[in-house]
Write a protein that holds these residues in place. Structure first.
Motif, PDB file in Angstrom:
ATOM      1  N   HIS A 290       0.841  -1.202   0.000  1.00 50.80           N
ATOM      2  CA  HIS A 290       0.000   0.000   0.000  1.00 50.80           C
ATOM      3  C   HIS A 290       0.878   1.255   0.000  1.00 50.80           C
ATOM      4  O   HIS A 290       0.675   2.178  -0.795  1.00 50.80           O
ATOM      5  N   ALA A 291       1.876   1.284   0.884  1.00 51.43           N
ATOM      6  CA  ALA A 291       2.757   2.458   0.967  1.00 51.43           C
ATOM      7  C   ALA A 291       3.530   2.662  -0.331  1.00 51.43           C
ATOM      8  O   ALA A 291       3.650   3.784  -0.834  1.00 51.43           O
ATOM      9  N   LEU A 292       4.055   1.566  -0.899  1.00 54.50           N
ATOM     10  CA  LEU A 292       4.816   1.680  -2.138  1.00 54.50           C
ATOM     11  C   LEU A 292       3.926   2.080  -3.313  1.00 54.50           C
ATOM     12  O   LEU A 292       4.357   2.812  -4.208  1.00 54.50           O
ATOM     13  N   ALA A 293       2.678   1.603  -3.302  1.00 53.56           N
ATOM     14  CA  ALA A 293       1.758   1.952  -4.390  1.00 53.56           C
ATOM     15  C   ALA A 293       1.577   3.456  -4.483  1.00 53.56           C
ATOM     16  O   ALA A 293       1.577   4.031  -5.581  1.00 53.56           O
ATOM     17  N   ARG A 294       1.431   4.119  -3.357  1.00 48.33           N
ATOM     18  CA  ARG A 294       1.271   5.579  -3.357  1.00 48.33           C
ATOM     19  C   ARG A 294       2.510   6.256  -3.948  1.00 48.33           C
ATOM     20  O   ARG A 294       2.403   7.203  -4.733  1.00 48.33           O
ATOM     21  N   THR A 295       3.678   5.761  -3.566  1.00 44.14           N
ATOM     22  CA  THR A 295       4.922   6.355  -4.071  1.00 44.14           C
ATOM     23  C   THR A 295       5.049   6.157  -5.573  1.00 44.14           C
ATOM     24  O   THR A 295       5.364   7.090  -6.316  1.00 44.14           O
ATOM     25  N   TYR A 296       4.809   4.937  -6.037  1.00 45.18           N
ATOM     26  CA  TYR A 296       4.959   4.647  -7.465  1.00 45.18           C
ATOM     27  C   TYR A 296       3.920   5.394  -8.303  1.00 45.18           C
ATOM     28  O   TYR A 296       4.232   5.885  -9.397  1.00 45.18           O
ATOM     29  N   LEU A 297       2.685   5.467  -7.809  1.00 47.35           N
ATOM     30  CA  LEU A 297       1.644   6.137  -8.586  1.00 47.35           C
ATOM     31  C   LEU A 297       1.894   7.643  -8.690  1.00 47.35           C
ATOM     32  O   LEU A 297       1.409   8.287  -9.615  1.00 47.35           O
ATOM     33  N   ASP A 299       4.656   8.862  -9.412  1.00 52.33           N
ATOM     34  CA  ASP A 299       5.684   9.031 -10.437  1.00 52.33           C
ATOM     35  C   ASP A 299       5.040   8.838 -11.811  1.00 52.33           C
ATOM     36  O   ASP A 299       4.736   7.708 -12.214  1.00 52.33           O
ATOM     37  N   PRO A 300       4.807   9.918 -12.553  1.00 49.66           N
ATOM     38  CA  PRO A 300       4.093   9.804 -13.826  1.00 49.66           C
ATOM     39  C   PRO A 300       4.844   9.016 -14.892  1.00 49.66           C
ATOM     40  O   PRO A 300       4.260   8.624 -15.904  1.00 49.66           O
ATOM     41  N   ARG A 301       6.131   8.765 -14.668  1.00 50.81           N
ATOM     42  CA  ARG A 301       6.901   8.019 -15.658  1.00 50.81           C
ATOM     43  C   ARG A 301       6.586   6.530 -15.636  1.00 50.81           C
ATOM     44  O   ARG A 301       6.924   5.809 -16.573  1.00 50.81           O
ATOM     45  N   LEU A 302       5.946   6.064 -14.554  1.00 48.70           N
ATOM     46  CA  LEU A 302       5.639   4.644 -14.424  1.00 48.70           C
ATOM     47  C   LEU A 302       4.221   4.364 -14.908  1.00 48.70           C
ATOM     48  O   LEU A 302       3.260   4.957 -14.402  1.00 48.70           O
ATOM     49  N   ALA A 303       4.086   3.484 -15.882  1.00 45.03           N
ATOM     50  CA  ALA A 303       2.758   3.052 -16.308  1.00 45.03           C
ATOM     51  C   ALA A 303       2.125   2.230 -15.189  1.00 45.03           C
ATOM     52  O   ALA A 303       2.826   1.626 -14.361  1.00 45.03           O
ATOM     53  N   ILE A 304       0.801   2.170 -15.169  1.00 39.26           N
ATOM     54  CA  ILE A 304       0.110   1.444 -14.107  1.00 39.26           C
ATOM     55  C   ILE A 304       0.476  -0.029 -14.126  1.00 39.26           C
ATOM     56  O   ILE A 304       0.629  -0.666 -13.079  1.00 39.26           O
ATOM     57  N   GLY A 305       0.663  -0.590 -15.327  1.00 40.02           N
ATOM     58  CA  GLY A 305       1.103  -1.979 -15.415  1.00 40.02           C
ATOM     59  C   GLY A 305       2.472  -2.188 -14.793  1.00 40.02           C
ATOM     60  O   GLY A 305       2.726  -3.215 -14.151  1.00 40.02           O
ATOM     61  N   GLU A 306       3.362  -1.203 -14.944  1.00 38.73           N
ATOM     62  CA  GLU A 306       4.695  -1.289 -14.338  1.00 38.73           C
ATOM     63  C   GLU A 306       4.597  -1.234 -12.821  1.00 38.73           C
ATOM     64  O   GLU A 306       5.329  -1.932 -12.111  1.00 38.73           O
ATOM     65  N   VAL A 307       3.700  -0.394 -12.313  1.00 36.78           N
ATOM     66  CA  VAL A 307       3.512  -0.298 -10.865  1.00 36.78           C
ATOM     67  C   VAL A 307       3.053  -1.641 -10.314  1.00 36.78           C
ATOM     68  O   VAL A 307       3.560  -2.119  -9.285  1.00 36.78           O
ATOM     69  N   ALA A 308       2.107  -2.272 -10.999  1.00 38.03           N
ATOM     70  CA  ALA A 308       1.626  -3.583 -10.562  1.00 38.03           C
ATOM     71  C   ALA A 308       2.775  -4.589 -10.500  1.00 38.03           C
ATOM     72  O   ALA A 308       2.904  -5.356  -9.534  1.00 38.03           O
ATOM     73  N   PHE A 319      -3.767  -5.687  -8.936  1.00 40.38           N
ATOM     74  CA  PHE A 319      -3.373  -4.407  -8.344  1.00 40.38           C
ATOM     75  C   PHE A 319      -4.571  -3.467  -8.258  1.00 40.38           C
ATOM     76  O   PHE A 319      -4.762  -2.786  -7.248  1.00 40.38           O
ATOM     77  N   HIS A 320      -5.397  -3.407  -9.306  1.00 39.82           N
ATOM     78  CA  HIS A 320      -6.592  -2.569  -9.287  1.00 39.82           C
ATOM     79  C   HIS A 320      -7.483  -2.933  -8.094  1.00 39.82           C
ATOM     80  O   HIS A 320      -7.972  -2.041  -7.379  1.00 39.82           O
ATOM     81  N   ARG A 321      -7.691  -4.227  -7.877  1.00 43.73           N
ATOM     82  CA  ARG A 321      -8.544  -4.662  -6.764  1.00 43.73           C
ATOM     83  C   ARG A 321      -7.929  -4.261  -5.427  1.00 43.73           C
ATOM     84  O   ARG A 321      -8.638  -3.817  -4.506  1.00 43.73           O
ATOM     85  N   ALA A 322      -6.609  -4.413  -5.329  1.00 48.14           N
ATOM     86  CA  ALA A 322      -5.946  -4.078  -4.056  1.00 48.14           C
ATOM     87  C   ALA A 322      -6.036  -2.588  -3.764  1.00 48.14           C
ATOM     88  O   ALA A 322      -6.341  -2.186  -2.629  1.00 48.14           O
ATOM     89  N   LEU A 323      -5.776  -1.748  -4.766  1.00 41.92           N
ATOM     90  CA  LEU A 323      -5.830  -0.305  -4.527  1.00 41.92           C
ATOM     91  C   LEU A 323      -7.253   0.134  -4.194  1.00 41.92           C
ATOM     92  O   LEU A 323      -7.457   1.021  -3.364  1.00 41.92           O
ATOM     93  N   LYS A 324      -8.231  -0.491  -4.825  1.00 40.85           N
ATOM     94  CA  LYS A 324      -9.629  -0.186  -4.526  1.00 40.85           C
ATOM     95  C   LYS A 324      -9.932  -0.508  -3.060  1.00 40.85           C
ATOM     96  O   LYS A 324     -10.605   0.251  -2.364  1.00 40.85           O
ATOM     97  N   ARG A 325      -9.381  -1.617  -2.581  1.00 44.00           N
ATOM     98  CA  ARG A 325      -9.585  -2.005  -1.180  1.00 44.00           C
ATOM     99  C   ARG A 325      -8.879  -1.041  -0.242  1.00 44.00           C
ATOM    100  O   ARG A 325      -9.411  -0.686   0.808  1.00 44.00           O
ATOM    101  N   TRP A 326      -7.649  -0.599  -0.606  1.00 42.82           N
ATOM    102  CA  TRP A 326      -6.881   0.300   0.259  1.00 42.82           C
ATOM    103  C   TRP A 326      -7.452   1.714   0.299  1.00 42.82           C
ATOM    104  O   TRP A 326      -7.481   2.352   1.347  1.00 42.82           O
ATOM    105  N   THR A 327      -7.831   2.215  -0.875  1.00 43.00           N
ATOM    106  CA  THR A 327      -8.147   3.643  -0.980  1.00 43.00           C
ATOM    107  C   THR A 327      -9.563   3.954  -1.454  1.00 43.00           C
ATOM    108  O   THR A 327      -9.984   5.106  -1.424  1.00 43.00           O
ATOM    109  N   THR A 330      -9.516   3.679  -8.022  1.00 37.58           N
ATOM    110  CA  THR A 330      -8.686   2.927  -8.965  1.00 37.58           C
ATOM    111  C   THR A 330      -7.358   3.647  -9.179  1.00 37.58           C
ATOM    112  O   THR A 330      -7.234   4.839  -8.864  1.00 37.58           O
ATOM    113  N   PRO A 331      -6.356   2.943  -9.730  1.00 36.55           N
ATOM    114  CA  PRO A 331      -5.073   3.616  -9.992  1.00 36.55           C
ATOM    115  C   PRO A 331      -5.215   4.852 -10.880  1.00 36.55           C
ATOM    116  O   PRO A 331      -4.606   5.895 -10.604  1.00 36.55           O
TER     117      PRO A 331
END
Length: 339
Positions: A290-297, A299-308, A319-327, A330-331
């Motif tokens: 969860h913490a890393l997802a916020r950091t990676y998202l 960064d606009p240089r990272l595509a959402i697939g790369e973040v996953a 990853f979409h399901r996890a972020l939906k649960r955390w926040t 969607t990404p």
């Protein structure tokens, strides 16, 4: 890592407040809003939650209107801001000795922040990280720490020390000019890096500290060592497991079986020992993702697939399901809301 359970010295808050005032910010309302009593700033033993420090950096930067507030705040650093820690640096013989003392005694200021010197050929990398937390310092605090390392080197030696390079974990700014003004023209800058660090040429570490005092330094080291000995042990099992999970999330294997193997234990034994600390392995991994997802998202240089992929998910939908649960979002919506 629950940042509300991690503490830092109130002297860090005091330095931040002085930098805020120098930037024209009226700090009292911000402190009141965050429930911080400024009276504790004068107590060398007072400590406050890391979560409060994070919030104060962000609130002060916003109030100042300066997106590089943390970077500029280091200009207001004074050598006596951090009590015994600062005096141990000021009385060191050389800059190298001072930086090694910073690494040794940084825990007097911060529960989990670590400074390390890594020799690499003709250069020395001075790295800063949070033990057990791959996200590290917030962007404003990271900028302050890197700039403070360089500012301190210049103050201690009385010379215009210029680093070879500076790397920062946060995404690149819209304009790098402020960073070049602080660190020096021609310095190699990298953003979105794996770590926060300043790189010096090895020869710089031999420069003498202008206020070096061997006799006083010996006394201060004995005092600082006694203070360190009074602190709770830092190398506990949950922290070590978090470090290994962080490594696993950066391209290795963050599974329970892999981590247990690294520690020479069975998965069942590791789960039981973590349970004795009130920690569940699956919740730890989830929290760190969860913490890393916020950091990676951010960064606009990272595509959402790369973040996953970077978070160790088998495919983007997970990853979409996890972020939906955390926040609850969607990404793509997260990025849109963050601007």
């Amino acid at each position: 890592m629950e940042r509300s359970h991690v503490t830092v010295s109130a002297r860090i808050f005091a330095a931040l407040v002085e930098a805020g005032r120098a930037a024209g910010v009226t700090m009292e309302p911000l402190l009141a809003r965050l429930g911080i009593d400024p009276a504790c700033f004068e107590d060398p033993d007072a400590r406050l939650p890391l979560s409060a420090e994070d919030a104060l950096w962000e609130a002060t930067a916003e109030a100042s209107g300066d997106p590089c507030f943390g970077l500029h705040a280091a200009a207001h650093l004074r050598s006596d801001d951090f009590d015994v820690f600062g005096y141990a640096l000021r009385t060191s013989a050389t800059l190298g000795d001072a930086l090694r003392n910073a690494a040794r005694y940084n825990r007097l200021l911060h529960d989990v922040a670590e400074i390390a010197l890594v020799e690499d050929g003709d250069t020395v990398r001075v790295t800063h990280r949070f033990r057990g937390d791959p996200t590290g310092a917030t962007p404003q605090a990271a900028d302050y720490t890197m700039a403070a390392l360089v500012t301190t080197a210049r103050m201690l030696t009385g010379t215009g020390v210029r680093p070879e390079g500076v790397t920062l974990m946060h995404p690149p700014p819209a304009d790098e000019r402020a960073y070049r003004e602080v660190f020096g023209e021609g310095v190699s800058l990298a953003f979105g890096a794996p770590r926060n660090e300043v790189v010096f040429h090895h020869d710089v570490l031999e420069r003498p500290v202008v206020s070096g005092d061997p006799g006083l330094h010996a006394v201060l080291r004995r005092h600082a060592d006694a203070l360190l000995a009074d602190l709770p042990a830092a190398d506990d099992l949950p922290t070590r497991v978090r470090e290994l999970v962080a490594e696993g999330l950066r391209g290795g294997d963050p599974s329970l079986e892999a981590i247990a193997s690294r520690l020479g234990q069975s998965p069942r034994t590791l789960q039981r020992r973590l349970s004795d600390h009130g920690v569940r392995f699956s919740e730890m991994v989830d929290e760190m993702r969860h913490a890393l997802a916020r950091t990676y998202l951010d960064d606009p240089r990272l595509a959402i697939g790369e973040v996953a992929y970077l978070l160790g998910f088998s495919e983007p939908r997970a990853f979409h399901r996890a972020l939906k649960r955390w926040t609850g979002t969607t990404p793509a919506a997260w990025r849109e809301d963050r601007g």
